[in-house]
Design a protein around this motif. Structure first.
Motif, PDB file in Angstrom:
ATOM      1  N   TYR A 170       0.713  -1.286   0.000  1.00 22.63           N
ATOM      2  CA  TYR A 170       0.000  -0.125  -0.134  1.00 22.63           C
ATOM      3  C   TYR A 170       0.865   1.351  -0.055  1.00 22.63           C
ATOM      4  O   TYR A 170       0.514   2.202  -0.465  1.00 22.63           O
ATOM      5  N   TYR A 171       2.094   1.217   0.822  1.00 22.46           N
ATOM      6  CA  TYR A 171       2.949   2.501   0.973  1.00 22.46           C
ATOM      7  C   TYR A 171       4.175   2.478  -0.202  1.00 22.46           C
ATOM      8  O   TYR A 171       4.617   3.526  -0.284  1.00 22.46           O
ATOM      9  N   LYS A 172       4.223   1.364  -0.712  1.00 19.51           N
ATOM     10  CA  LYS A 172       5.482   1.343  -1.448  1.00 19.51           C
ATOM     11  C   LYS A 172       5.721   2.433  -2.546  1.00 19.51           C
ATOM     12  O   LYS A 172       6.921   3.164  -2.694  1.00 19.51           O
ATOM     13  N   ASP A 173       4.645   2.809  -3.227  1.00 19.42           N
ATOM     14  CA  ASP A 173       4.764   3.948  -4.435  1.00 19.42           C
ATOM     15  C   ASP A 173       4.400   5.026  -3.703  1.00 19.42           C
ATOM     16  O   ASP A 173       4.938   6.041  -4.036  1.00 19.42           O
ATOM     17  N   LYS A 174       3.443   5.405  -2.829  1.00 18.91           N
ATOM     18  CA  LYS A 174       2.671   6.528  -2.183  1.00 18.91           C
ATOM     19  C   LYS A 174       3.876   7.118  -1.366  1.00 18.91           C
ATOM     20  O   LYS A 174       4.038   8.359  -1.464  1.00 18.91           O
ATOM     21  N   ILE A 175       4.831   6.379  -0.725  1.00 25.92           N
ATOM     22  CA  ILE A 175       5.569   6.946   0.090  1.00 25.92           C
ATOM     23  C   ILE A 175       6.814   7.742  -0.553  1.00 25.92           C
ATOM     24  O   ILE A 175       7.294   8.688  -0.113  1.00 25.92           O
ATOM     25  N   GLU A 176       7.240   7.102  -1.725  1.00 26.50           N
ATOM     26  CA  GLU A 176       8.269   7.760  -2.419  1.00 26.50           C
ATOM     27  C   GLU A 176       7.664   9.015  -3.117  1.00 26.50           C
ATOM     28  O   GLU A 176       8.730   9.948  -3.269  1.00 26.50           O
ATOM     29  N   ASP A 177       6.471   9.376  -3.344  1.00 29.63           N
ATOM     30  CA  ASP A 177       5.869  10.564  -3.842  1.00 29.63           C
ATOM     31  C   ASP A 177       6.323  11.330  -2.584  1.00 29.63           C
ATOM     32  O   ASP A 177       6.837  12.792  -2.742  1.00 29.63           O
ATOM     33  N   PHE A 178       6.073  11.223  -1.415  1.00 30.14           N
ATOM     34  CA  PHE A 178       6.382  12.095  -0.307  1.00 30.14           C
ATOM     35  C   PHE A 178       7.720  12.490   0.069  1.00 30.14           C
ATOM     36  O   PHE A 178       8.233  13.849   0.074  1.00 30.14           O
ATOM     37  N   TYR A 179       8.556  11.739  -0.259  1.00 33.22           N
ATOM     38  CA  TYR A 179      10.061  11.800  -0.195  1.00 33.22           C
ATOM     39  C   TYR A 179      10.645  12.628  -1.207  1.00 33.22           C
ATOM     40  O   TYR A 179      11.491  13.406  -0.960  1.00 33.22           O
ATOM     41  N   THR A 180      10.183  12.539  -2.219  1.00 34.07           N
ATOM     42  CA  THR A 180      10.400  13.257  -3.544  1.00 34.07           C
ATOM     43  C   THR A 180      10.131  14.638  -3.411  1.00 34.07           C
ATOM     44  O   THR A 180      10.752  15.607  -3.503  1.00 34.07           O
ATOM     45  N   ILE A 181       8.599  14.868  -2.830  1.00 30.26           N
ATOM     46  CA  ILE A 181       8.337  16.326  -2.629  1.00 30.26           C
ATOM     47  C   ILE A 181       9.113  17.041  -1.601  1.00 30.26           C
ATOM     48  O   ILE A 181       9.459  18.128  -1.534  1.00 30.26           O
ATOM     49  N   LEU A 182       9.179  16.416  -0.524  1.00 29.61           N
ATOM     50  CA  LEU A 182       9.901  16.974   0.654  1.00 29.61           C
ATOM     51  C   LEU A 182      11.371  17.189   0.428  1.00 29.61           C
ATOM     52  O   LEU A 182      11.933  18.183   0.645  1.00 29.61           O
ATOM     53  N   LYS A 183      12.206  16.555  -0.294  1.00 34.73           N
ATOM     54  CA  LYS A 183      13.554  16.759  -1.001  1.00 34.73           C
ATOM     55  C   LYS A 183      13.533  18.232  -1.663  1.00 34.73           C
ATOM     56  O   LYS A 183      14.116  19.174  -1.407  1.00 34.73           O
ATOM     57  N   GLN A 184      12.431  18.004  -2.631  1.00 36.13           N
ATOM     58  CA  GLN A 184      12.399  19.780  -3.314  1.00 36.13           C
ATOM     59  C   GLN A 184      11.966  20.722  -2.454  1.00 36.13           C
ATOM     60  O   GLN A 184      12.364  21.856  -2.709  1.00 36.13           O
ATOM     61  N   GLN A 185      10.988  20.337  -1.505  1.00 35.18           N
ATOM     62  CA  GLN A 185      10.602  21.587  -0.470  1.00 35.18           C
ATOM     63  C   GLN A 185      11.596  22.009   0.275  1.00 35.18           C
ATOM     64  O   GLN A 185      11.763  23.341   0.540  1.00 35.18           O
ATOM     65  N   PHE A 186      12.397  21.117   0.672  1.00 33.44           N
ATOM     66  CA  PHE A 186      13.835  21.372   1.735  1.00 33.44           C
ATOM     67  C   PHE A 186      14.713  22.370   0.747  1.00 33.44           C
ATOM     68  O   PHE A 186      15.402  23.467   1.272  1.00 33.44           O
ATOM     69  N   SER A 187      14.738  21.800  -0.561  1.00 34.85           N
ATOM     70  CA  SER A 187      16.009  22.717  -1.391  1.00 34.85           C
ATOM     71  C   SER A 187      15.271  24.012  -1.710  1.00 34.85           C
ATOM     72  O   SER A 187      16.041  24.881  -1.489  1.00 34.85           O
ATOM     73  N   GLN A 188      14.083  24.306  -1.930  1.00 34.42           N
ATOM     74  CA  GLN A 188      13.442  25.341  -2.006  1.00 34.42           C
ATOM     75  C   GLN A 188      13.488  26.398  -0.672  1.00 34.42           C
ATOM     76  O   GLN A 188      13.879  27.433  -0.773  1.00 34.42           O
TER      77      GLN A 188
END
Length: 279
Positions: A170-188
């Motif tokens: 259930y989480y395998k793909d969904k959680i990767e979206d979170f980490y991708t977005i978080l990495k972008q948000q922290f960079s910004q």
């Protein structure tokens, strides 16, 4: 029966029953709105001793599960939902009613070095209040720096649990979206901090807090699954937790065709949806 008749459950947003054929277990999941003051359903569960034949799990810190008599004042007249169940089972057992189950606490955030929902709320409120100020004092800026540092610490802790989610489809793909977005948000966020654009930095910090909160909340789901796996076969299990946990858990058990006892509205379903916050 009470949930099916839709009586006395103003605090109950979603509830479902799952039968696991392999183990013979029946899992009932009750999802509450934590901020609701209505408590009829939970009071009736306790008053009628409906949990005597159950294994009971409550969303409460695993490190704070052993409630002592001198701590009762923290719960009496205040606790609702799952915490009401936890407190009353603990108190009744302490008074000698050993027929009642000893509740299992399932919120492992503090134990794992993750922030509680309360701390996440405090961080969000701090950044929101800072946005409303026209002129920031030196103390405001100092507290802002400390809050950003804490946000970074939480992000570091959350990155350490990333691999755990891959074990649950259930989480395998969904959680990767979170980490991708978080990495972008922290960079910004780093760019805005470098430019001393405090307002934009606060707006991004609020988004980051929301996404970190969702990941930490999902981590509790995994612990609930682990605890269910530890229970002997043919047991009835009652899980009292927040609506978001209940919704995700019932979705994870979809292949077992759970019986939905209380169905959330479309508006509530949108709020419970597990996806990153980007705006």
């Amino acid at each position: 029966e009470r949930t099916t008749n839709r009586e006395g459950h103003e605090n109950l947003f979603i509830a479902g029953l799952i039968e696991l054929p392999k183990t013979g277990q029946t899992v009932e999941i009750y999802g509450e709105e934590h901020s609701s003051k209505s408590n009829k359903f939970y009071e009736e569960v306790i008053e009628k001793d409906l949990l005597k034949d159950y294994v009971v799990m409550c969303e409460h810190s695993t490190l704070l599960c052993d409630i002592q008599p001198d701590e009762y004042k923290l719960f009496e007249g205040i606790a609702t939902g799952g915490e009401y169940i936890l407190f009353n089972l603990t108190k009744k057992r302490a008074e000698g009613d050993k027929d009642l189950p000893e509740p299992i606490c399932v919120d492992n955030r503090i134990e794992s070095g993750l922030p509680t929902a309360i701390e996440e709320g405090l961080l969000r409120n701090f950044f929101s209040e800072l946005l409303e100020k026209e002129n920031l004092t030196e103390n405001d800026l100092l507290e802002f720096s400390q809050a950003i540092l804490r946000l970074t610490e939480i992000y570091t802790s959350v990155k350490k649990i990333r691999a755990v989610f891959n074990k649950v489809s259930y989480y395998k793909d969904k959680i990767e979206d979170f980490y991708t977005i978080l990495k972008q948000q922290f960079s910004q966020l780093k760019i805005f901090l470098k430019d001393m654009d405090i307002d934009t930095a606060c707006n991004f910090a609020i988004l980051i807090v929301s996404n970190l909160k969702r990941i930490c909340s999902a981590y509790v789901d995994l612990n609930i699954l682990i605890q269910i796996g530890k229970i002997p076969d043919n047991k009835r299990i009652a899980v009292f937790t927040g609506a978001a946990h209940a919704y995700r858990l019932l979705t994870m058990f979809e292949k077992f065709k759970p019986t939905i006892l209380v169905n959330p509205s479309e508006e509530i379903l949108r709020l419970l949806e597990f996806k990153p916050v980007t705006e």
